[in-house]
Design a protein around this motif. Structure first.
Motif, PDB file in Angstrom:
ATOM      1  N   UNK A   1     -27.769 -17.315  55.022  1.00 41.14           N
ATOM      2  CA  UNK A   1     -26.799 -18.382  54.762  1.00 41.14           C
ATOM      3  C   UNK A   1     -25.843 -18.550  55.942  1.00 41.14           C
ATOM      4  N   UNK A   2     -25.401 -17.442  56.483  1.00 38.59           N
ATOM      5  CA  UNK A   2     -24.500 -17.506  57.627  1.00 38.59           C
ATOM      6  C   UNK A   2     -25.192 -18.126  58.830  1.00 38.59           C
ATOM      7  N   UNK A   3     -26.472 -17.797  59.038  1.00 40.26           N
ATOM      8  CA  UNK A   3     -27.212 -18.343  60.171  1.00 40.26           C
ATOM      9  C   UNK A   3     -27.420 -19.848  60.020  1.00 40.26           C
ATOM     10  N   UNK A   4     -27.739 -20.303  58.804  1.00 40.30           N
ATOM     11  CA  UNK A   4     -27.918 -21.734  58.566  1.00 40.30           C
ATOM     12  C   UNK A   4     -26.608 -22.479  58.804  1.00 40.30           C
ATOM     13  N   UNK A   5     -25.497 -21.921  58.319  1.00 37.89           N
ATOM     14  CA  UNK A   5     -24.200 -22.553  58.558  1.00 37.89           C
ATOM     15  C   UNK A   5     -23.894 -22.629  60.050  1.00 37.89           C
ATOM     16  N   UNK A   6     -24.225 -21.588  60.799  1.00 36.30           N
ATOM     17  CA  UNK A   6     -23.989 -21.584  62.244  1.00 36.30           C
ATOM     18  C   UNK A   6     -24.868 -22.616  62.946  1.00 36.30           C
ATOM     19  N   UNK A   7     -26.117 -22.763  62.501  1.00 35.83           N
ATOM     20  CA  UNK A   7     -26.996 -23.783  63.073  1.00 35.83           C
ATOM     21  C   UNK A   7     -26.432 -25.178  62.823  1.00 35.83           C
ATOM     22  N   UNK A   8     -25.860 -25.400  61.647  1.00 34.94           N
ATOM     23  CA  UNK A   8     -25.266 -26.700  61.342  1.00 34.94           C
ATOM     24  C   UNK A   8     -24.073 -26.970  62.248  1.00 34.94           C
ATOM     25  N   UNK A   9     -23.265 -25.953  62.488  1.00 38.87           N
ATOM     26  CA  UNK A   9     -22.102 -26.133  63.354  1.00 38.87           C
ATOM     27  C   UNK A   9     -22.515 -26.443  64.793  1.00 38.87           C
ATOM     28  N   UNK A  10     -23.684 -25.998  65.181  1.00 39.26           N
ATOM     29  CA  UNK A  10     -24.190 -26.279  66.530  1.00 39.26           C
ATOM     30  C   UNK A  10     -24.965 -27.598  66.592  1.00 39.26           C
ATOM     31  N   UNK A  11     -25.071 -28.291  65.469  1.00 36.15           N
ATOM     32  CA  UNK A  11     -25.761 -29.569  65.436  1.00 36.15           C
ATOM     33  C   UNK A  11     -27.260 -29.450  65.401  1.00 36.15           C
ATOM     34  N   UNK A  12     -27.796 -28.291  65.044  1.00 33.28           N
ATOM     35  CA  UNK A  12     -29.250 -28.077  65.045  1.00 33.28           C
ATOM     36  C   UNK A  12     -29.899 -28.363  63.700  1.00 33.28           C
ATOM     37  N   UNK A  13     -29.117 -28.394  62.632  1.00 34.28           N
ATOM     38  CA  UNK A  13     -29.655 -28.735  61.310  1.00 34.28           C
ATOM     39  C   UNK A  13     -28.629 -29.612  60.591  1.00 34.28           C
ATOM     40  N   UNK A  14     -29.142 -30.381  59.623  1.00 39.69           N
ATOM     41  CA  UNK A  14     -28.302 -31.149  58.716  1.00 39.69           C
ATOM     42  C   UNK A  14     -28.215 -30.412  57.387  1.00 39.69           C
ATOM     43  N   UNK A  15     -27.057 -30.434  56.767  1.00 39.57           N
ATOM     44  CA  UNK A  15     -26.888 -29.897  55.417  1.00 39.57           C
ATOM     45  C   UNK A  15     -26.508 -31.039  54.494  1.00 39.57           C
ATOM     46  N   UNK A  16     -27.228 -31.163  53.369  1.00 37.73           N
ATOM     47  CA  UNK A  16     -26.955 -32.238  52.411  1.00 37.73           C
ATOM     48  C   UNK A  16     -26.822 -31.637  51.024  1.00 37.73           C
ATOM     49  N   UNK A  17     -25.664 -31.825  50.406  1.00 38.29           N
ATOM     50  CA  UNK A  17     -25.463 -31.356  49.039  1.00 38.29           C
ATOM     51  C   UNK A  17     -26.175 -32.306  48.086  1.00 38.29           C
ATOM     52  N   UNK A  18     -26.675 -31.783  46.943  1.00 39.83           N
ATOM     53  CA  UNK A  18     -27.390 -32.643  46.006  1.00 39.83           C
ATOM     54  C   UNK A  18     -26.448 -33.650  45.351  1.00 39.83           C
TER      55      UNK A  18
END
Length: 359
Positions: free
Chosen positions: A342-359
Motif C-alpha cells: 500500500x505504501x509503495x502504491x501511494x508513493x508511485x501515485x505521488x510520483x505520477x506513475x499510477x492513477x488512484x480512483x476511489x469507487x
C-alpha cells in the motif's frame, strides 16, 4: 463493436465533466469550440467583455446548441483522470501517440461535414445515440484530413450504423465519414481516441536528430567547395539510411513521451495507504522492460526514473492487466507485506506513475 459496457463508458466522462470545461477562457484558448455546419461559431457570439474580461453567455450557448451547434472539447485526456488513464492504456498497446477529444451534439445537424482524418480514430459512445455514415477511401495513402466539397455527391455510404452507449467504432485514417444524432430531439456525447501513427517523415526527422552534430558543418560560402561538400553530404545521407532501426526509433519515442498522470499532491489515502477497492492504473504511456527481481532505471517522461524492486513488481502486474484494485495487487503478490504494498502504491501515485480512483 457492442461492448455491453454502457455504464463503464458513461463513467469515463459524465455530463458534469463536459460542463466543467465550458468557460470563456477555454473558448479563448481554443480548447473548446462550438461548431455548426462545419464552421466554428465566432467567439463574439458566445462571450462578451465585462470589466476587461470575457465571460460566457450561457443563454446564447444553450440556444446555439439547441439550434444545431455541437461542442468540441479538445485534449480531454489532459483534464479528466479517467481519460488520461485510457489514453495511456491505448498508447501502450498501439505504441503511437494518442489524444482524446469529446463531441456533444443536441440535434441531427452534425458538427462536421463529410471528411477524412489524418489519423486512425476509435469512437467511444458515452451518452445518447449517434448515426455514422462511412464512405470508405477515395484514394490510396498517403492522405491527410480533407472535407469533401459539399456541392459534390459523396455517393451512398459503404456502411451505416447507430452507436449506443458503450459501443465502439474504428475509423481508419483516410476513410470519409460523417455523423449525426440518431434520435429526433435527442442528444449525443462521444469520445474520439485519435491514434497518431508515426510516418516516414517522422522517422527520418528522428534519424536526423541523431546525426545533428555530424551534419552541423555549414555549406561553404565559396562555390568552389560545393562539389566536395555535396559528395560528403551524399555520404552522410547514405549513412542516415543505413542507420534506420525501428526498434531504436520506438525506444526513443517511448523515452520522450511524458507520463499521462500528474503528481498526486495531498494524496488522501489514509495512513495505511489505498484501501482494497481503490482502482490502480498505470500512467506509463509505453511498456518499459522491467526486471523480474531487483531495482531498475527506466527511460520515461523525457528523463530517467529509478524503481525499487517492489515498484517493478507492482508496475509489471499493472502493465500486464492495465488496471487492478489494491486488493487485487495484494492477492497477486502474496509474498509481499500488504502494508508495504500500500505504501509503495501511494508513493508511485505521488510520483505520477499510477492513477488512484476511489469507487
Amino acid at each position: 463493436m457492442k461492448t455491453g459496457q454502457a455504464a463503464a463508458c458513461a463513467g469515463l466522462l459524465p455530463w458534469a465533466g463536459v460542463n466543467a470545461r465550458l468557460s470563456a477562457q477555454a473558448l479563448v484558448d481554443g480548447e473548446v469550440s462550438v461548431m455548426r455546419a462545419g464552421r466554428e461559431v465566432p467567439l463574439e457570439m458566445l462571450t462578451r467583455l465585462v470589466g476587461g474580461q470575457r465571460v460566457l453567455l450561457d443563454a446564447q450557448l444553450q440556444a446555439l446548441c439547441q439550434g444545431g451547434a455541437s461542442l468540441v472539447l479538445l485534449a480531454m485526456h489532459r483534464h479528466v483522470q479517467a481519460l488520461a488513464a485510457l489514453a495511456a492504456m491505448v498508447e501502450r498497446h498501439v505504441e503511437a501517440p494518442v489524444t482524446i477529444n469529446a463531441y456533444a451534439s443536441f440535434t441531427r445537424d452534425g458538427a462536421f461535414q463529410i471528411h477524412r482524418d489524418g489519423h486512425d480514430v476509435l469512437v467511444v459512445q458515452i451518452a445518447g445515440r449517434k448515426r455514422w455514415f462511412c464512405h470508405g477511401r477515395r484514394s490510396e495513402p498517403p492522405f491527410g484530413g480533407e472535407t469533401v466539397d459539399p456541392r459534390r455527391d459523396p455517393g451512398p455510404p459503404e456502411a451505416e450504423m447507430v452507436l449506443a452507449p458503450g459501443d465502439l467504432l474504428f475509423v481508419p485514417k483516410g476513410d470519409y465519414h460523417r455523423a449525426e444524432v440518431a434520435d429526433a430531439g435527442g442528444q449525443s456525447l462521444h469520445l474520439t481516441v485519435a491514434i497518431q501513427r508515426p510516418d516516414g517523415a517522422e522517422v527520418l526527422r528522428w534519424r536526423l536528430r541523431e546525426m545533428a552534430d555530424r551534419l552541423a558543418a555549414p555549406v561553404p560560402a565559396d562555390r568552389a567547395g560545393w562539389a566536395v561538400y555535396e559528395a560528403w553530404l551524399r555520404t552522410m545521407l547514405a549513412e542516415l539510411g543505413d542507420g534506420l532501426d525501428f526498434d531504436r526509433f520506438q525506444a526513443a519515442q517511448a523515452a520522450a513521451r511524458p507520463l499521462a498522470g500528474t503528481t498526486a499532491i495531498g494524496l488522501a489515502t489514509g495512513a495505511e495507504g489505498p484501501d482494497d477497492v481503490t482502482l490502480v492504473q498505470p500512467a506509463l504511456r509505453r511498456r518499459p522492460a522491467l526486471p523480474g527481481t531487483g531495482p531498475a532505471v527506466i527511460a520515461a517522461g523525457g528523463g530517467t526514473i529509478r524503481l525499487e524492486a517492489l515498484d517493478c513488481a507492482i508496475l509489471a502486474l499493472l502493465l500486464d492487466r492495465d488496471a487492478a484494485t489494491m486488493g487485487d495487487i495484494t492477492a497477486a503478490l502474496p509474498a509481499e507485506d500488504p502494508a508495504a504494498l500500500r505504501a509503495a502504491v501511494a508513493a508511485l501515485a505521488r510520483r505520477g506513475l499510477v492513477f488512484l480512483t476511489a469507487p
